[in-house]
Write an enzyme that holds these catalytic residues in place. Structure first.
Site, PDB file in Angstrom:
ATOM      1  CG  ASN A 190       6.172 -36.125  -3.832  1.00 51.81           C
ATOM      2  OD1 ASN A 190       4.995 -36.410  -4.015  1.00 51.81           O
ATOM      3  ND2 ASN A 190       6.695 -34.983  -4.242  1.00 51.81           N
TER       4      ASN A 190
ATOM      5  NE  ARG B  63       2.073 -34.522  -3.200  1.00 50.09           N
ATOM      6  CZ  ARG B  63       1.658 -34.864  -4.419  1.00 50.09           C
ATOM      7  NH1 ARG B  63       2.077 -36.002  -4.953  1.00 50.09           N
ATOM      8  NH2 ARG B  63       0.844 -34.088  -5.103  1.00 50.09           N
TER       9      ARG B  63
ATOM     10  CG  HIS C  86       0.235 -28.816  -7.204  1.00 45.66           C
ATOM     11  ND1 HIS C  86      -0.620 -28.412  -8.215  1.00 45.66           N
ATOM     12  CD2 HIS C  86       0.509 -30.121  -7.464  1.00 45.66           C
ATOM     13  CE1 HIS C  86      -0.836 -29.411  -9.040  1.00 45.66           C
ATOM     14  NE2 HIS C  86      -0.163 -30.469  -8.607  1.00 45.66           N
TER      15      HIS C  86
ATOM     16  NE  ARG D 185      -5.979 -34.320 -12.272  1.00 45.26           N
ATOM     17  CZ  ARG D 185      -4.940 -34.134 -11.472  1.00 45.26           C
ATOM     18  NH1 ARG D 185      -4.529 -32.903 -11.194  1.00 45.26           N
ATOM     19  NH2 ARG D 185      -4.302 -35.163 -10.947  1.00 45.26           N
TER      20      ARG D 185
ATOM     21  CD  GLU E   2       5.852 -31.209  -4.748  1.00 48.98           C
ATOM     22  OE1 GLU E   2       4.640 -31.108  -4.495  1.00 48.98           O
ATOM     23  OE2 GLU E   2       6.309 -31.919  -5.653  1.00 48.98           O
TER      24      GLU E   2
END
Length: 397
Positions: free
Chosen positions: A8, A89, A178, A239, A383
């Site tokens: 990942n 990923r 995500h 962000r 994940e």
């Protein structure tokens, strides 16, 4: 039994877990952090013990080599030949991929093409893939896309109200991110409720330095907050999230800045950092709030407002909600900010929250009472296990 490594990679990090499959037993896990900076950190966990190295990690290839060397050094495997497969990923799969895929030259070329939409992530993913391919030339590889789970959205959710030719010619649309996390969390939340995910409306809140919220109806994504890139959606650590497009070209004129410079403002100098002037880390903002810092307080209020606006819209789109699940760095660990979000949602959704139960970090927990009209959960994301499961399924291990 197969040994599968889940990879990942972030823009400056590389997380990994080595699984014994299909038992999903974690043989080791760890991460490389601060990749590309003068002082990097490599961590690996072995039998509950954590080993940490502080050293420069030039790029993701160096991080991969550190990882593979550590597997041998700590006797996790006697030989790298024991590893049967790797799952990676990938942040941006565009409209090409609606599920995980076995890697071949065509898949690699499409991921390269999409680097433009994820310039901080897709190139790093490919460096990792190539490093693993070089070190382990005989194993199978699978790409697991952050965007794949969101491919079930209808055009009413993924299209932007701009000239349709932009979508036709340039693929301008909402892709989200995500997705692997939202998929895992929605399915795990349903399991914790002893219900079938196909019978539930769940809103998953992946709140970290990067953050997104997803509406999952009957096990499928019908809307998500991030847009063409991870810049869109709710307010994040650095962000901006969604804003009036006029702000962009108005401020470009005022600041006499280039598109690349504006990109830096919105991706790296906005969000919690930009509003608070303190930090992109929610913990630092919380500490400043406790000291009465006005900008820190308005930062949290703005964050909460952005989150509840998205959740409220998704409740209407789904025709109601059965459960809300919080995950990722802020969602799992920031007790006070999570409580503020829940208090803001309570009047509109009829929540009844057990705030003592909410006093937990990084653990599965139901924080709503039996009288709550909506079930509320904390579900730590995983994940890497989704990556491993897809790798085994696709490669037939």
């Amino acid at each position: 039994m197969s040994k599968v490594i889940s990879v990942n990679a972030g823009s400056s990090s590389l997380k990994f877990q080595l699984f014994d499959m299909p038992s999903e037993n974690v043989l080791t896990s760890g991460q490389a952090e601060r990749i590309g900076l003068e002082e990097g950190i490599f961590t690996i966990k072995v039998n509950g013990e954590k080993f940490v190295q502080n050293l420069p990690i030039k790029d993701h290839k160096v991080a991969v080599n550190l990882l593979l060397e550590a597997l041998i050094k700590h006797n996790i495997v006697a030989s790298l030949d024991e590893i049967d497969a790797a799952g990676h990923r990938i942040v941006q799969g565009g409209a090409y991929f609606d599920s995980s895929v076995k890697v071949d030259e065509d898949v690699v070329s499409k991921v390269e093409e999409l680097c433009e939409l994820a310039p901080l992530h897709n190139p790093a993913h490919l460096i990792c893939y190539n490093a693993f391919k070089e070190a382990l030339p005989n194993i199978g590889h699978v790409f697991v896309f952050d965007t794949a789970f969101h491919q079930t959205m209808g055009p009413e959710s993924y299209l932007f109200p701009v000239p349709y030719e932009w979508y036709e010619n340039y693929k301008i649309r909402r892709y989200g991110a995500h997705g692997t996390s939202h998929q895992y969390v929605s399915q795990r939340c349903a399991q914790l409720m002893n219900k079938d995910v196909k019978d539930l409306n769940i809103i998953t809140c992946h709140l970290g330095n990067g953050a997104s919220i997803t509406a999952v109806k009957n096990g499928k994504c019908i809307n998500t907050s991030m847009g063409l890139t991870p810049l869109g959606g709710i307010m994040m650590g650095t962000r901006s999230g969604d804003l009036d497009p006029t702000v962009v070209f108005y401020m470009m004129k005022k600041l006499n800045c280039t598109p690349d410079e504006m990109d830096t403002y919105l991706n790296k100098k906005s969000g919690m950092l930009g509003v608070s002037g303190i930090s992109s880390d929610a913990r630092d903002v919380e500490a400043a709030c406790e000291n009465g810092n006005e900008r820190a307080i308005i930062t949290q209020e703005l964050y909460v407002n952005r989150v509840i606006n998205v959740i409220g819209g998704y409740v209407m789109q789904m025709g109601g909600v059965d459960a809300i699940a919080f995950t990722a760095g802020v969602g799992e660990n920031d007790i006070k900010l999570r409580a503020k979000i829940l208090k803001a949602l309570t009047p509109g959704l009829g929540l009844d929250i057990d705030y003592e139960a909410n006093n937990v970090r990084a653990k599965e927990a139901c924080v709503s009472t039996a009288d709550s009209k909506v079930s509320v959960w904390i579900v730590p994301t995983n994940e890497e296990v989704v990556i491993a499961r897809d790798t085994v399924r696709i490669l037939g291990l």
